[in-house]
Design a protein around this motif. Structure first.
Motif, PDB file in Angstrom:
ATOM      1  N   PRO A 244       0.838  -1.210   0.000  1.00 23.45           N
ATOM      2  CA  PRO A 244       0.000   0.000   0.000  1.00 23.45           C
ATOM      3  C   PRO A 244       0.870   1.256   0.000  1.00 23.45           C
ATOM      4  CG  PRO A 244      -0.769  -1.575   1.649  1.00 23.45           C
ATOM      5  CD  PRO A 244       0.539  -2.099   1.129  1.00 23.45           C
ATOM      6  N   PRO A 245       0.505   2.261  -0.777  1.00 23.01           N
ATOM      7  CA  PRO A 245       1.307   3.495  -0.809  1.00 23.01           C
ATOM      8  C   PRO A 245       1.183   4.261   0.500  1.00 23.01           C
ATOM      9  CG  PRO A 245      -0.700   3.781  -2.064  1.00 23.01           C
ATOM     10  CD  PRO A 245      -0.663   2.337  -1.642  1.00 23.01           C
ATOM     11  N   ILE A 246       2.164   5.100   0.749  1.00 22.96           N
ATOM     12  CA  ILE A 246       2.110   6.005   1.897  1.00 22.96           C
ATOM     13  C   ILE A 246       1.543   7.323   1.370  1.00 22.96           C
ATOM     14  CG2 ILE A 246       3.446   7.269   3.614  1.00 22.96           C
ATOM     15  CD1 ILE A 246       5.503   4.973   3.472  1.00 22.96           C
ATOM     16  N   THR A 247       0.398   7.712   1.880  1.00 25.70           N
ATOM     17  CA  THR A 247      -0.244   8.946   1.436  1.00 25.70           C
ATOM     18  C   THR A 247      -0.599   9.796   2.651  1.00 25.70           C
ATOM     19  OG1 THR A 247      -2.430   7.909   1.464  1.00 25.70           O
ATOM     20  CG2 THR A 247      -1.226   7.849  -0.617  1.00 25.70           C
ATOM     21  N   PHE A 248      -0.848  11.042   2.392  1.00 21.55           N
ATOM     22  CA  PHE A 248      -1.209  11.985   3.447  1.00 21.55           C
ATOM     23  C   PHE A 248      -2.447  12.742   2.983  1.00 21.55           C
ATOM     24  CE2 PHE A 248       3.355  11.320   3.539  1.00 21.55           C
ATOM     25  CZ  PHE A 248       3.509  10.845   4.827  1.00 21.55           C
ATOM     26  N   LYS A 249      -3.610  12.220   3.322  1.00 19.64           N
ATOM     27  CA  LYS A 249      -4.878  12.805   2.886  1.00 19.64           C
ATOM     28  C   LYS A 249      -5.719  13.195   4.094  1.00 19.64           C
ATOM     29  CE  LYS A 249      -5.045  10.074  -1.334  1.00 19.64           C
ATOM     30  NZ  LYS A 249      -5.772   9.062  -2.078  1.00 19.64           N
TER      31      LYS A 249
ATOM     32  N   PRO B 297      -0.283  17.035   6.394  1.00 24.26           N
ATOM     33  CA  PRO B 297       0.344  18.023   7.282  1.00 24.26           C
ATOM     34  C   PRO B 297       0.033  19.472   6.904  1.00 24.26           C
ATOM     35  CG  PRO B 297       1.993  16.947   5.921  1.00 24.26           C
ATOM     36  CD  PRO B 297       0.696  16.240   5.674  1.00 24.26           C
ATOM     37  N   ASN B 298      -0.408  19.715   5.671  1.00 21.66           N
ATOM     38  CA  ASN B 298      -0.763  21.076   5.263  1.00 21.66           C
ATOM     39  C   ASN B 298      -1.907  21.638   6.103  1.00 21.66           C
ATOM     40  OD1 ASN B 298       1.146  21.050   3.237  1.00 21.66           O
ATOM     41  ND2 ASN B 298      -0.297  20.345   1.706  1.00 21.66           N
ATOM     42  N   SER B 299      -2.741  20.749   6.635  1.00 22.74           N
ATOM     43  CA  SER B 299      -3.894  21.214   7.420  1.00 22.74           C
ATOM     44  C   SER B 299      -3.597  21.266   8.918  1.00 22.74           C
ATOM     45  CB  SER B 299      -5.090  20.289   7.167  1.00 22.74           C
ATOM     46  OG  SER B 299      -4.793  18.976   7.622  1.00 22.74           O
TER      47      SER B 299
ATOM     48  N   LYS C  42       1.221  20.559  15.835  1.00 15.01           N
ATOM     49  CA  LYS C  42       0.628  19.256  15.506  1.00 15.01           C
ATOM     50  C   LYS C  42       1.496  18.509  14.505  1.00 15.01           C
ATOM     51  CE  LYS C  42      -3.470  16.753  14.364  1.00 15.01           C
ATOM     52  NZ  LYS C  42      -4.870  16.721  14.098  1.00 15.01           N
ATOM     53  N   GLN C  43       2.080  19.214  13.538  1.00 13.57           N
ATOM     54  CA  GLN C  43       3.007  18.564  12.616  1.00 13.57           C
ATOM     55  C   GLN C  43       4.149  17.937  13.393  1.00 13.57           C
ATOM     56  OE1 GLN C  43       4.410  21.511   9.852  1.00 13.57           O
ATOM     57  NE2 GLN C  43       2.701  21.243   8.451  1.00 13.57           N
ATOM     58  N   SER C  44       4.709  18.695  14.317  1.00 10.86           N
ATOM     59  CA  SER C  44       5.841  18.224  15.101  1.00 10.86           C
ATOM     60  C   SER C  44       5.474  16.984  15.909  1.00 10.86           C
ATOM     61  CB  SER C  44       6.333  19.337  16.035  1.00 10.86           C
ATOM     62  OG  SER C  44       7.390  18.880  16.838  1.00 10.86           O
ATOM     63  N   LEU C  45       4.370  17.035  16.612  1.00 11.10           N
ATOM     64  CA  LEU C  45       3.954  15.902  17.452  1.00 11.10           C
ATOM     65  C   LEU C  45       3.547  14.692  16.607  1.00 11.10           C
ATOM     66  CD1 LEU C  45       1.919  17.842  20.165  1.00 11.10           C
ATOM     67  CD2 LEU C  45       4.234  16.889  20.364  1.00 11.10           C
TER      68      LEU C  45
ATOM     69  N   PHE D 239      11.532  18.512  14.931  1.00 13.47           N
ATOM     70  CA  PHE D 239      12.121  19.827  15.202  1.00 13.47           C
ATOM     71  C   PHE D 239      11.970  20.759  14.000  1.00 13.47           C
ATOM     72  CE2 PHE D 239      14.554  17.553  18.550  1.00 13.47           C
ATOM     73  CZ  PHE D 239      14.260  18.389  19.604  1.00 13.47           C
ATOM     74  N   PHE D 240      12.153  20.217  12.802  1.00 13.16           N
ATOM     75  CA  PHE D 240      12.031  21.034  11.597  1.00 13.16           C
ATOM     76  C   PHE D 240      10.626  21.630  11.490  1.00 13.16           C
ATOM     77  CE2 PHE D 240      11.653  22.089   7.134  1.00 13.16           C
ATOM     78  CZ  PHE D 240      12.905  22.586   6.838  1.00 13.16           C
ATOM     79  N   ALA D 241       9.607  20.833  11.838  1.00 12.43           N
ATOM     80  CA  ALA D 241       8.218  21.303  11.765  1.00 12.43           C
ATOM     81  C   ALA D 241       7.946  22.464  12.710  1.00 12.43           C
ATOM     82  CB  ALA D 241       7.262  20.151  12.049  1.00 12.43           C
ATOM     83  N   LEU D 242       8.735  22.579  13.758  1.00 11.26           N
ATOM     84  CA  LEU D 242       8.545  23.697  14.690  1.00 11.26           C
ATOM     85  C   LEU D 242       9.115  24.999  14.147  1.00 11.26           C
ATOM     86  CD1 LEU D 242       9.348  21.921  18.066  1.00 11.26           C
ATOM     87  CD2 LEU D 242       7.095  22.638  17.206  1.00 11.26           C
ATOM     88  N   THR D 243      10.019  24.916  13.169  1.00  8.43           N
ATOM     89  CA  THR D 243      10.645  26.123  12.616  1.00  8.43           C
ATOM     90  C   THR D 243      10.163  26.453  11.209  1.00  8.43           C
ATOM     91  OG1 THR D 243      12.531  24.899  11.744  1.00  8.43           O
ATOM     92  CG2 THR D 243      12.729  25.772  13.975  1.00  8.43           C
ATOM     93  N   SER D 244       9.501  25.496  10.569  1.00  5.67           N
ATOM     94  CA  SER D 244       9.049  25.710   9.199  1.00  5.67           C
ATOM     95  C   SER D 244       7.902  24.772   8.888  1.00  5.67           C
ATOM     96  CB  SER D 244      10.204  25.456   8.225  1.00  5.67           C
ATOM     97  OG  SER D 244       9.755  25.583   6.908  1.00  5.67           O
ATOM     98  N   ARG D 245       7.030  25.173   8.000  1.00  4.08           N
ATOM     99  CA  ARG D 245       5.917  24.322   7.563  1.00  4.08           C
ATOM    100  C   ARG D 245       6.452  23.159   6.725  1.00  4.08           C
ATOM    101  NH1 ARG D 245       1.412  24.273   9.507  1.00  4.08           N
ATOM    102  NH2 ARG D 245       0.307  24.082   7.557  1.00  4.08           N
ATOM    103  N   ILE D 246       5.805  22.009   6.843  1.00  3.30           N
ATOM    104  CA  ILE D 246       6.161  20.863   6.011  1.00  3.30           C
ATOM    105  C   ILE D 246       4.984  20.454   5.157  1.00  3.30           C
ATOM    106  CG2 ILE D 246       7.897  20.016   7.632  1.00  3.30           C
ATOM    107  CD1 ILE D 246       5.976  17.813   8.486  1.00  3.30           C
TER     108      ILE D 246
END
Length: 175
Positions: free
Chosen positions: A107-112, A117-119, A124-127, A168-175
């Motif tokens: 199964p593919p890895i998807t983010f819907k 993470p855009n939403s 929340k991205q970080s956690l 950590f990256f998510a805390l300094t920039s959007r992913i």
């Protein structure tokens, strides 16, 4: 090397491999000036090799590559366009098709929907990077060079260093 976006630099930082990896890479480098090969005299560990590869790289964008990845020819151009269209984001990544060596498709890895993470807020991205979702694959996304260099200090030797780094990256920039 077959990317539609041809303005790339491929830095291969061989971590003291014991097979013929270097010879294979050198055969490609002899035909393509975009390739640079650096050999470590000893195994410096995954994290240190990642950091070293980053330090040897130039340009405004950067991405790590794993030895078992296959990139669609539009992979870089699509991610690059996404970052150009969204200057508030520090890394772009896409869904992942997974194929075993025997050709079996997983199964593919998807983010819907709720997994996208855009939403999510940065917190929340970080956690979420520590959830059962595969947000750690963002380590293989296309980063803005200035932001990855600023945050590489968070890529330290530990269990799941990719998850910690993306967290950590998510805390300094959007992913």
């Amino acid at each position: 090397l077959s990317q539609v976006h041809e303005n790339i630099e491929l830095v291969i930082c061989d971590n003291n491999s014991s097979d013929n990896t270097v010879e294979i890479c050198q055969s490609f480098a002899s035909k393509d000036p975009r390739i640079t090969i650096v050999q470590n005299q000893s195994d410096i560990g995954v994290q240190n090799n990642f950091v070293k590869t980053l330090s040897l790289s130039n340009g405004d964008f950067f991405m790590f590559a794993a030895d078992d990845d296959y990139w669609d020819e539009n992979f870089i151009s699509v991610l690059l366009q996404s970052l150009h269209d969204n200057p508030q984001f520090g890394v772009a990544m896409c869904s992942i098709a997974r194929i075993k060596e025997n050709g079996e498709q997983l199964p593919p890895i998807t983010f819907k929907k709720y997994d996208n993470p855009n939403s999510m807020s940065s917190l929340k991205q970080s956690l979420s990077t520590f959830s059962n979702k595969k947000y750690n694959i963002f380590i293989y996304g296309l980063f803005r060079m200035n932001l990855i260099k600023k945050n590489i200090r968070f890529f330290f030797p530990t269990i799941s260093p990719d998850r910690w780094f993306i967290s950590f990256f998510a805390l300094t920039s959007r992913i």
